[in-house]
Design a protein around this motif. Structure first.
Motif, PDB file in Angstrom:
ATOM      1  N   LEU A   1      50.366  33.950  48.242  1.00 48.10           N
ATOM      2  CA  LEU A   1      50.649  33.009  47.175  1.00 48.10           C
ATOM      3  C   LEU A   1      52.125  33.145  46.823  1.00 48.10           C
ATOM      4  N   THR A   2      52.849  32.035  46.878  1.00 51.89           N
ATOM      5  CA  THR A   2      54.251  32.025  46.441  1.00 51.89           C
ATOM      6  C   THR A   2      54.314  31.386  45.051  1.00 51.89           C
TER       7      THR A   2
ATOM      8  N   PHE B   1      42.284  27.900  39.369  1.00 53.13           N
ATOM      9  CA  PHE B   1      43.408  27.560  40.251  1.00 53.13           C
ATOM     10  C   PHE B   1      43.311  28.332  41.562  1.00 53.13           C
ATOM     11  N   ILE B   2      43.023  29.629  41.469  1.00 50.53           N
ATOM     12  CA  ILE B   2      42.955  30.447  42.682  1.00 50.53           C
ATOM     13  C   ILE B   2      41.838  29.962  43.596  1.00 50.53           C
ATOM     14  N   ALA B   3      40.674  29.637  43.018  1.00 53.60           N
ATOM     15  CA  ALA B   3      39.543  29.195  43.834  1.00 53.60           C
ATOM     16  C   ALA B   3      39.791  27.817  44.436  1.00 53.60           C
ATOM     17  N   ALA B   4      40.358  26.906  43.648  1.00 50.92           N
ATOM     18  CA  ALA B   4      40.517  25.529  44.099  1.00 50.92           C
ATOM     19  C   ALA B   4      41.780  25.300  44.914  1.00 50.92           C
ATOM     20  N   ALA B   5      42.820  26.093  44.664  1.00 53.37           N
ATOM     21  CA  ALA B   5      44.111  25.830  45.310  1.00 53.37           C
ATOM     22  C   ALA B   5      44.786  27.102  45.792  1.00 53.37           C
ATOM     23  N   GLY B   6      44.048  28.188  45.915  1.00 51.51           N
ATOM     24  CA  GLY B   6      44.632  29.469  46.293  1.00 51.51           C
ATOM     25  C   GLY B   6      44.880  29.616  47.779  1.00 51.51           C
ATOM     26  N   PRO B   7      45.420  30.759  48.185  1.00 48.61           N
ATOM     27  CA  PRO B   7      45.820  30.983  49.587  1.00 48.61           C
ATOM     28  C   PRO B   7      44.676  31.461  50.474  1.00 48.61           C
ATOM     29  N   GLU B   8      43.579  30.731  50.477  1.00 43.93           N
ATOM     30  CA  GLU B   8      42.399  31.153  51.240  1.00 43.93           C
ATOM     31  C   GLU B   8      42.683  31.253  52.738  1.00 43.93           C
ATOM     32  N   SER B   9      43.287  30.216  53.301  1.00 37.23           N
ATOM     33  CA  SER B   9      43.551  30.221  54.747  1.00 37.23           C
ATOM     34  C   SER B   9      44.978  29.811  55.097  1.00 37.23           C
ATOM     35  N   ASN B  10      45.768  29.479  54.087  1.00 36.58           N
ATOM     36  CA  ASN B  10      47.177  29.137  54.294  1.00 36.58           C
ATOM     37  C   ASN B  10      48.005  29.655  53.118  1.00 36.58           C
TER      38      ASN B  10
ATOM     39  N   GLY C   1      53.191  49.921  39.290  1.00 35.80           N
ATOM     40  CA  GLY C   1      53.624  48.849  38.408  1.00 35.80           C
ATOM     41  C   GLY C   1      52.469  47.916  38.127  1.00 35.80           C
ATOM     42  N   PRO C   2      52.643  46.999  37.171  1.00 35.09           N
ATOM     43  CA  PRO C   2      51.580  46.025  36.896  1.00 35.09           C
ATOM     44  C   PRO C   2      51.419  45.064  38.063  1.00 35.09           C
ATOM     45  N   ARG C   3      50.243  44.495  38.197  1.00 31.81           N
ATOM     46  CA  ARG C   3      49.984  43.551  39.283  1.00 31.81           C
ATOM     47  C   ARG C   3      50.246  42.119  38.814  1.00 31.81           C
ATOM     48  N   HIS C   4      50.743  41.291  39.739  1.00 25.64           N
ATOM     49  CA  HIS C   4      51.012  39.900  39.391  1.00 25.64           C
ATOM     50  C   HIS C   4      49.906  38.988  39.930  1.00 25.64           C
ATOM     51  N   ILE C   5      49.988  37.705  39.614  1.00 23.61           N
ATOM     52  CA  ILE C   5      48.899  36.797  39.969  1.00 23.61           C
ATOM     53  C   ILE C   5      48.782  36.607  41.477  1.00 23.61           C
ATOM     54  N   GLY C   6      49.857  36.862  42.220  1.00 22.23           N
ATOM     55  CA  GLY C   6      49.760  36.800  43.677  1.00 22.23           C
ATOM     56  C   GLY C   6      48.831  37.864  44.232  1.00 22.23           C
ATOM     57  N   HIS C   7      48.871  39.056  43.606  1.00 22.35           N
ATOM     58  CA  HIS C   7      47.986  40.132  44.053  1.00 22.35           C
ATOM     59  C   HIS C   7      46.520  39.747  43.857  1.00 22.35           C
TER      60      HIS C   7
END
Length: 598
Positions: free
Chosen positions: A345-346, A377-386, A15-21
């Motif tokens: 990422l939720t 957004f991913i770099a500044a507020a993404g799920p890097e460590s939480n 299937g297509p990938r979403h932004i969480g992936h």
């Protein structure tokens, strides 16, 4: 210059990938790879679509197509989406190539010869209605260890323990809810306990890993069990042993063949480059690749495969487990230097779920918004460590307040004033302490931001880069060059604008790994010509060994900016700029929430 391997998790082609992936494997790996190339390293960034296993077969049956047709469809979708994000793969390929089959079978054969793969009779989960094997991940039940009610047949996400489907309490098929039947079947198992000591010693030397990854990995060693690496399947890599290779009902299981993709993709890249042995510069533990670091990027649900199972395969192939053995034809292979795992990422407080419509696919996102807005957004507020929640309100706020009003506004104001008043980058006069202080802040950013990216602290890194932007905006407001209108004040206006354009150029370089699309635009607004931030291209290629053709992502990344301050040249013509970023209206939030609500 050193050789650096960026091994990026393989998106599954059902299937297509979403932004969480892409927040877990895609953008972080690209930021790192772009920075390392700019810093002068020879980076090999590889991955591809993961296309085997029962989930593909199940989805193909539901869609009325063959597994290959389904894989072809989503391979192309995923390639196009990752291209749209600007992910700079040297090679993004797939696991259905004949090259991949050959490499997987080479590792299997050597591991078997060295005694690390053994045949065992076990219980297999079958669907009573179809007679097909049910994949471990498609069986759900209560964990016998911690009591978690949604444990999968291969692993409990609550306690982290590896499981077999028959261990689950009240197991159910996630496909149709039926209770699976467990029947005796013969399969090959990887003798993971034979690697416990070697992996433990290796993990003890991993000092700079993210604490959650290291702790989770060490905990897994306490109860390693042999793990089945074949399944009753029609779709997958054939088992390369006499009496098995021609069977249509047994295949190597997808988790075994997928991790080998990092190596097979590197070999395919080398074969396509015209130097079939070039891959050894990143992989050979005894030769030219001996000191080449290897970084693996993924979401946290894939840690076990990269910190325990893949190292076990590499150790066994090199003959370095408890049973010894001899390396295979590819020689001794490098273990991972670091497993760079992101958290989840939720979305608006809920887990991503295609079936529940809690999802936004990469393709849909890129149709409405700029790629760099998502990358930011991913770099500044993404799920890097939480674990991190994506909300449309926060996305719009960061886009408008930080990208548009912060960075975009600095670029627009400085270039506009210089173009209007001088038509070019003006020559500076004597520098004041304020001028020199700002230039020093920008130059210091190369060391600070670069070090943070190198340590996989991208959130802090982009924060430091944006501090340079904030300092430049403050400087511009304080110096107010628009007020310097008289002939006597003109030289000072020229100096202020020269200084701020130099800092804009430096800040643009600092932001290039994060925002490559807009970085190219800013480079051109400053009068630059040629490639600043190289982009991947989609190429249709023939299978090297006679199989069907397919699209790949690749590119020439030897061009572009270096990780250093480059003096802007007085006299370079400037034109009135166009906005670099698009401001989003508040109505976007309501529109997107309405889409989620269906």
């Amino acid at each position: 210059m050193s050789h650096v391997l960026a091994a990026v998790a393989w998106p599954y082609a059902n299937g297509p990938r979403h932004i969480g992936h892409v927040s877990g494997f895609g953008v972080p790996s690209d930021v790192f790879s772009r920075y390392m190339r700019m810093a002068g390293h020879d980076v090999l960034m590889v991955s591809g679509t993961d296309e085997h296993g029962t989930p593909i077969q199940v989805q193909a049956d539901a869609d009325g197509v063959t597994p290959r047709e389904l894989a072809d469809r989503y391979n192309r979708v995923i390639v196009e989406d990752l291209h749209g994000l600007g992910l700079s793969y040297d090679l993004f390929t797939r696991t259905t190539t004949r090259n991949h089959y050959a490499v997987v079978q080479e590792l299997f054969s050597t591991l078997h010869r060295n005694g690390y793969i053994v045949a065992r009779t076990t219980l297999g989960a079958m669907s009573p209605s179809t007679g097909r094997t049910l994949p471990d991940r498609y069986i759900e039940g209560t964990c016998p260890i911690c009591g978690y009610e949604s444990a999968r047949g291969d692993q409990c996400d609550n306690c982290g323990n590896q499981l077999d489907p028959e261990q689950l309490i009240n197991p159910k098929s996630k496909i149709n809810g039926e209770t699976p039947q467990f029947v005796e079947t013969e399969h090959f198992f990887l003798d993971l306990p034979a690697f416990a000591e070697a992996i433990g010693g290796w993990l003890d030397k991993r000092e700079n890993w993210r604490p959650n990854v290291l702790k989770f990995s060490r905990n897994l060693l306490d109860d390693l069990q042999p793990r089945a690496i074949t399944r009753d399947l029609e779709w997958g890599v054939p088992i390369p042993l006499d009496g098995w290779r021609d069977r249509n009902d047994k295949r190597i299981y997808v988790w075994f063949d997928a991790v080998i993709g990092y190596l097979s993709a590197s070999i395919e890249w080398a074969r396509r480059s015209g130097n079939p042995d070039a891959w050894r510069q990143w992989w050979s533990a005894d030769g030219e690749g001996k000191d080449a670091p290897a970084y693996y990027f993924m979401g946290k649900d894939n840690i076990v495969f990269h910190s325990v199972i893949w190292p076990a395969l590499l150790l066994g192939y090199s003959g370095e487990g408890d049973k010894g053995g001899k390396p295979g034809a590819l020689g001794r292979l490098n273990l991972p230097t670091e497993v760079v795992s992101s958290e989840y990422l939720t979305m608006e407080g809920k887990k991503f779920s295609s079936s529940r419509r809690v999802v936004i696919y990469v393709r849909d996102f890129l149709e409405r918004y700029d790629a760099d807005a998502l990358r930011y957004f991913i770099a500044a507020a993404g799920p890097e460590s939480n674990d991190t929640d994506f909300t449309w309100a926060e996305f719009v706020r960061r886009n408008n307040d930080e990208l548009v009003a912060g960075w975009g506004n600095l670029v627009n104001r400085s270039v506009s004033m210089a173009a209007k008043n001088f038509g070019a980058i003006p020559a500076p006069g004597p520098l004041t302490p304020e001028d020199e202080a700002l230039l020093a802040v920008a130059k210091a950013g190369f060391g600070t931001v670069g070090e943070l990216i190198g340590k996989h602290r991208q959130k802090a890194a982009i924060g430091e880069a944006m501090k340079v932007v904030a300092e430049a905006n403050k400087y511009l407001s304080d110096q107010a060059p628009w007020k310097l209108k008289s002939e006597e004040e003109k030289p000072r206006q020229a100096t202020v604008l020269h200084v701020v354009l130099q800092v804009v150029s430096d800040a643009n370089t600092l932001l290039t790994p994060f925002l490559p699309h807009s970085a190219q635009k800013v480079f051109e607004l400053l009068g630059g010509e040629g490639v600043h931030a190289p982009m991947p291209r989609i190429e249709e290629v023939d299978d090297l060994d006679g199989g069907p053709s397919y699209p790949v992502l690749t590119g020439d990344y030897t061009v572009g900016a270096r990780w250093e301050s480059v003096p802007v040249v007085a006299g370079t013509p400037l034109a009135a700029p166009k906005p670099v970023f698009r401001k989003l209206e508040p109505s976007v939030i309501e529109e997107e929430l309405a889409r989620l609500a269906g």
